[in-house]
Design a protein around this motif. Sequence first.
Motif, PDB file in Angstrom:
ATOM      1  N   HIS A  36       0.797  -1.224   0.000  1.00  0.00           N
ATOM      2  CA  HIS A  36       0.000   0.000   0.000  1.00  0.00           C
ATOM      3  C   HIS A  36       0.833   1.279   0.000  1.00  0.00           C
ATOM      4  O   HIS A  36       0.329   2.341  -0.365  1.00  0.00           O
ATOM      5  CB  HIS A  36      -0.916   0.011   1.224  1.00  0.00           C
ATOM      6  N   PHE A  37       2.103   1.183   0.427  1.00  0.00           N
ATOM      7  CA  PHE A  37       2.909   2.388   0.596  1.00  0.00           C
ATOM      8  C   PHE A  37       4.353   2.154   0.165  1.00  0.00           C
ATOM      9  O   PHE A  37       4.831   1.016   0.127  1.00  0.00           O
ATOM     10  CB  PHE A  37       2.950   2.818   2.080  1.00  0.00           C
ATOM     11  N   HIS A  38       5.020   3.268  -0.107  1.00  0.00           N
ATOM     12  CA  HIS A  38       6.474   3.267  -0.139  1.00  0.00           C
ATOM     13  C   HIS A  38       6.931   3.610   1.275  1.00  0.00           C
ATOM     14  O   HIS A  38       6.565   4.656   1.812  1.00  0.00           O
ATOM     15  CB  HIS A  38       7.005   4.314  -1.121  1.00  0.00           C
ATOM     16  N   LEU A  39       7.699   2.729   1.883  1.00  0.00           N
ATOM     17  CA  LEU A  39       8.164   2.955   3.245  1.00  0.00           C
ATOM     18  C   LEU A  39       9.434   3.786   3.244  1.00  0.00           C
ATOM     19  O   LEU A  39      10.381   3.496   2.499  1.00  0.00           O
ATOM     20  CB  LEU A  39       8.440   1.623   3.951  1.00  0.00           C
ATOM     21  N   VAL A 314      -3.295   0.693   8.551  1.00  0.00           N
ATOM     22  CA  VAL A 314      -3.355   0.843   7.097  1.00  0.00           C
ATOM     23  C   VAL A 314      -4.757   1.258   6.662  1.00  0.00           C
ATOM     24  O   VAL A 314      -4.930   2.143   5.813  1.00  0.00           O
ATOM     25  CB  VAL A 314      -2.924  -0.460   6.399  1.00  0.00           C
ATOM     26  N   GLU A 315      -5.772   0.635   7.240  1.00  0.00           N
ATOM     27  CA  GLU A 315      -7.156   0.969   6.896  1.00  0.00           C
ATOM     28  C   GLU A 315      -7.450   2.441   7.194  1.00  0.00           C
ATOM     29  O   GLU A 315      -8.071   3.148   6.382  1.00  0.00           O
ATOM     30  CB  GLU A 315      -8.121   0.073   7.680  1.00  0.00           C
ATOM     31  N   ASN A 316      -6.984   2.921   8.337  1.00  0.00           N
ATOM     32  CA  ASN A 316      -7.212   4.315   8.703  1.00  0.00           C
ATOM     33  C   ASN A 316      -6.437   5.272   7.817  1.00  0.00           C
ATOM     34  O   ASN A 316      -6.964   6.309   7.397  1.00  0.00           O
ATOM     35  CB  ASN A 316      -6.827   4.538  10.171  1.00  0.00           C
ATOM     36  N   ALA A 320      -8.057   8.085   5.210  1.00  0.00           N
ATOM     37  CA  ALA A 320      -7.735   9.515   5.293  1.00  0.00           C
ATOM     38  C   ALA A 320      -7.221  10.042   3.966  1.00  0.00           C
ATOM     39  O   ALA A 320      -7.595  11.134   3.525  1.00  0.00           O
ATOM     40  CB  ALA A 320      -6.703   9.752   6.394  1.00  0.00           C
ATOM     41  N   LEU A 321      -6.364   9.272   3.311  1.00  0.00           N
ATOM     42  CA  LEU A 321      -5.793   9.721   2.046  1.00  0.00           C
ATOM     43  C   LEU A 321      -6.830   9.758   0.929  1.00  0.00           C
ATOM     44  O   LEU A 321      -6.710  10.556  -0.017  1.00  0.00           O
ATOM     45  CB  LEU A 321      -4.618   8.815   1.655  1.00  0.00           C
ATOM     46  N   TRP A 322      -7.839   8.903   1.028  1.00  0.00           N
ATOM     47  CA  TRP A 322      -8.884   8.867   0.007  1.00  0.00           C
ATOM     48  C   TRP A 322     -10.057   9.782   0.347  1.00  0.00           C
ATOM     49  O   TRP A 322     -11.055   9.840  -0.384  1.00  0.00           O
ATOM     50  CB  TRP A 322      -9.401   7.445  -0.160  1.00  0.00           C
ATOM     51  N   GLY A 323      -9.970  10.477   1.474  1.00  0.00           N
ATOM     52  CA  GLY A 323     -11.054  11.371   1.865  1.00  0.00           C
ATOM     53  C   GLY A 323     -12.278  10.659   2.393  1.00  0.00           C
ATOM     54  O   GLY A 323     -13.392  11.207   2.352  1.00  0.00           O
ATOM     55  N   MET A 326     -12.577   7.781   8.668  1.00  0.00           N
ATOM     56  CA  MET A 326     -11.591   6.903   9.294  1.00  0.00           C
ATOM     57  C   MET A 326     -12.263   6.070  10.385  1.00  0.00           C
ATOM     58  O   MET A 326     -12.930   6.621  11.256  1.00  0.00           O
ATOM     59  CB  MET A 326     -10.451   7.728   9.876  1.00  0.00           C
ATOM     60  N   PRO A 327     -12.103   4.749  10.377  1.00  0.00           N
ATOM     61  CA  PRO A 327     -12.772   3.905  11.358  1.00  0.00           C
ATOM     62  C   PRO A 327     -12.388   4.210  12.795  1.00  0.00           C
ATOM     63  O   PRO A 327     -13.191   4.048  13.707  1.00  0.00           O
ATOM     64  CB  PRO A 327     -12.320   2.486  10.967  1.00  0.00           C
TER      65      PRO A 327
END
Length: 333
Positions: A36-39, A314-316, A320-323, A326-327
Amino acid sequence: MLLQIMEEPELPVLLVNEVGGALGVLEAHVPFLKKHFHLITMKEFLESKEYFSAKIKAIYVWWHKPVIDEELLKSLPNLKVIANSGVGMDHLDLELISGFGVKMASAPYAVSTSTADIGMALLLTAARKLVEGCQIAVSPDTEQLPINWLGDDISGATLGIIGMGSIGYKIAQRARAFEMKILYHNRNRRKEDEELIVGACYCQKIDDLLQQSDFVMLVVNLTPQTYKLIGKRELELMKPTATLINISRGPVIDQDALVEALQSGVIKGVAMDVTYPEPLPRDHPLLKLKNVIITPHLGSKTHKTAYMITEEAVENILAALWGLPMPSEVFPG
């Protein structure tokens, strides 16, 4: 790493303290995070700050690292969200972070089961004197096992739970299976049907709970209101045969008052998964008392829970990034 980011810009950049080691995200979680990300580690960020500053969109705080201060926040103009690897947010300045327009998330769902388990483990360990019993069993000086080595039954005993959120309620579920009587104190009373399911009785006043309980379990978040919630007065309200159990945060108890209470027999004993600081200085008086059990903040430290924490983070972050909502969003105040 810099070349990788330049070649694959489509994944959002996530800042972590380090990978592996005592203060890094677990290596076993890295493949999932990299889906999901570049670390980017703090070391990489500091070495190429000019390049990464504008690219980092999120931070994953794993066991209080990296430290989130004003200097770091100012250096990340496009930071959108910080996800914490636990339910307690007392190590983060929520007002400061919110002031930069950054959202925050905790991991309450991931940690509740394993933390409830450690609470019951400490209760059972204290009641049945398991630590001292183990020492007798393995001691080279033991020639005969004492037949008068007696602990306390928890069946029929009264458990007072201070803080009846998701963790506190799961403790009540477990305690009911052990046929304990359950009292609880909380800012807000639970629904009547929830009380009936676990057989819990609400105490509007914390004093009533302290006076009646054989075991008192602390399961509150650390806030200005709960700082030193249990002090000299509260300890003196407890039964001299009672045991205090803390799985919340160390500063919820006044440790100086606790030492005095344990030394003078005001309460029978204490079992704690948390202290302040962590670890305690090696000459701290709590480490010298026989009626003390301390574990090294094991509440959520299982393989399954650790992975669930990362999944929740990751879910949160993605939400947030997708607008999206957030759970587990946390707000200041």
